[in-house]
Structures are given as structure tokens and as C-alpha cells.
Enzyme design. Sequence first.
Site, PDB file in Angstrom:
ATOM      1  CB  ALA A  17      -0.908   0.001   1.224  1.00 51.47           C
ATOM      2  CE  LYS A  18       2.520   7.428  -2.803  1.00 54.52           C
ATOM      3  NZ  LYS A  18       3.858   7.595  -3.305  1.00 54.52           N
ATOM      4  NE  ARG A  19      -3.200   2.177   4.894  1.00 60.19           N
ATOM      5  CZ  ARG A  19      -3.789   1.339   4.058  1.00 60.19           C
ATOM      6  NH1 ARG A  19      -3.973   1.674   2.804  1.00 60.19           N
ATOM      7  NH2 ARG A  19      -4.200   0.149   4.468  1.00 60.19           N
TER       8      ARG A  19
END
Length: 276
Positions: free
Chosen positions: A237-239
Site C-alpha cells: 500500500a502506498k501509505r
Amino acid sequence: MTVTRFAPSPNGPLHLGHAFSAIRAHDLAREAGGRFLLRIEDIDGTRSRPELADAFRRDLKWLGLEWDEVPAQSTRLDSYREAANDLLRRGYLYPCTCTRAEIEALEPRLGSQGMVYPGTCKGQALDPAKPAALRLDIDRAMADTGPLEWHDVLAGVQAGDPREAGDVVIVRKDEPASYHLAATLDDAADGVTLVTRGRDLFAATHIHRVLQALLDLPVPRWYHHPVLLDAEGRKLAKRRGSPSLADRREGGEDGRLLAAQLRLHRFPDGIALENA
Ligand code: GLU
């Protein structure tokens, strides 16, 4: 003819896991002389960022993929409303006015789709003055469909039973569909014969199979591929710091080379395929 699709939601940039999924769907279609479709799943009004769809197209091109694009979900709201009204009229959906906090307060068990709804609103009639989500009465649905099966190319024949997920939301309070209804209707409308996506969506397929039975839709086959995990074993996930495809592309990386590596299951440090 084999028709596969990649169906990203424009609520965050694509990352390596998406690239892996898109390449798999693309290659499965190409190996069979079939079609590979791109569908933008943009009905999440609050989280959707339309500008991301263009970035997605640039990412896929950069990976060396070619596709046919089918209409985005935001252009198909009428077909979702029509199907939902049909299911409502036939008694398979019921309105639910519970908030998330109210459901949480009942300490429901957790199922594959999150909290399993305890059925508080079951039997309630629709009041046009009150905003409500529409939930699938799964016991009623399964009583009418009888036993269902579906076929995953990798995992084999599955007994289709979504009861563990409970009465899932089919129409959200603020949108004319949930993911389950929209994706199921679109896969049928787009003539998808092999639904290719990550194994994280495996359990959702039980729900889609019931919707197909209730709505008399064609039944495709599924290909749930293993997903990419980070060093802690979590989905990318990007986060969590997984660089986006756009970052890599704009940083001058060779997308075709990256695609070739992913096809060989060669992943950047710290990234691995689940159960590999
Ligand atoms: N739009 C979903 C997502 O981005 C994928 C849905 C699907 O492949 O069925 O996670």
C-alpha cells in the site's frame, strides 16, 4: 473467447501489486488470443480522484500493456439502480439505517468483508425520507438459489456460500451500488469470461456468485492470483511506503523491464509473493 480485465479504483496511485495483477490479466488474455479490458471503478464518490485514471493509463502503457477500455462505473449508475430495484422488489434486499458506530456497538463478529451485520434492520420497510443502505438478505437469497458453485482456475471448484460474510451492503447509502453489485453487473455487461484479480478478493466472489444467480447473469471463471506482500507480510500500500508506479515511471525506470521481472516473479528487495 477469453476476456479478462483489470479494474482499478482511482482512490490511490497504482503500485507494484497492481502492476502484477494487470500483467497477469493481460497475459492470460493474450495467451488465449482474447481481449484484455481496463475498467475504471470510480463510484466511490468521496474517495475517487478522477485525475488518477489518466495516470493509470500512463502506468499501463509504460509497462508495455495494451487494452480495450470499457466505460467507467460512474457512467453506469442507471444499470446499478435498475438491478437493485429488481432485487428490492423481489424481497432480496432490505433497507438498513444503522451507522457504522451503531453496528460496532453491538460487537459483531468479523467476517471476510468486515463486520458481520447482526440483522437489526431486517424486515424494515423502505422509508424514502430516511437515507438507507440496502443489504442482501443472504438466507433468503440462498434459500431461493440453492447450492451454488464457482470455478477458480488455480484453486478449483468452490462451493459458493457467502453466509460467513452475513447480509452485506449491496447499495450504499450515498451511492447506487456497492463494489459487489457494480463489479458483478459490469463483468457481465463487459463480457468478461475470466475475472482476474488478487486472492484478497477471493471471499467476495461467493457474494458475486449469488448475485449472478439472482440476476440471471452469465457465470465466468475466476483467476485469483497470489498477491504481493511487503517485508512484514502485509499487502502493498502506498501509505506504507510502497513506491507507486507513477513514482517509478517519473523517476525514469524502464517499465517494460519491470514488467519482465514481475513476470519472472523477480521482485524488488523486501517484496514477495504470498505463499511463494
Ligand atoms: N476495484 C477493485 C480494487 O481496486 C478491484 C475489483 C475487482 O478486481 O473485482 O480493489
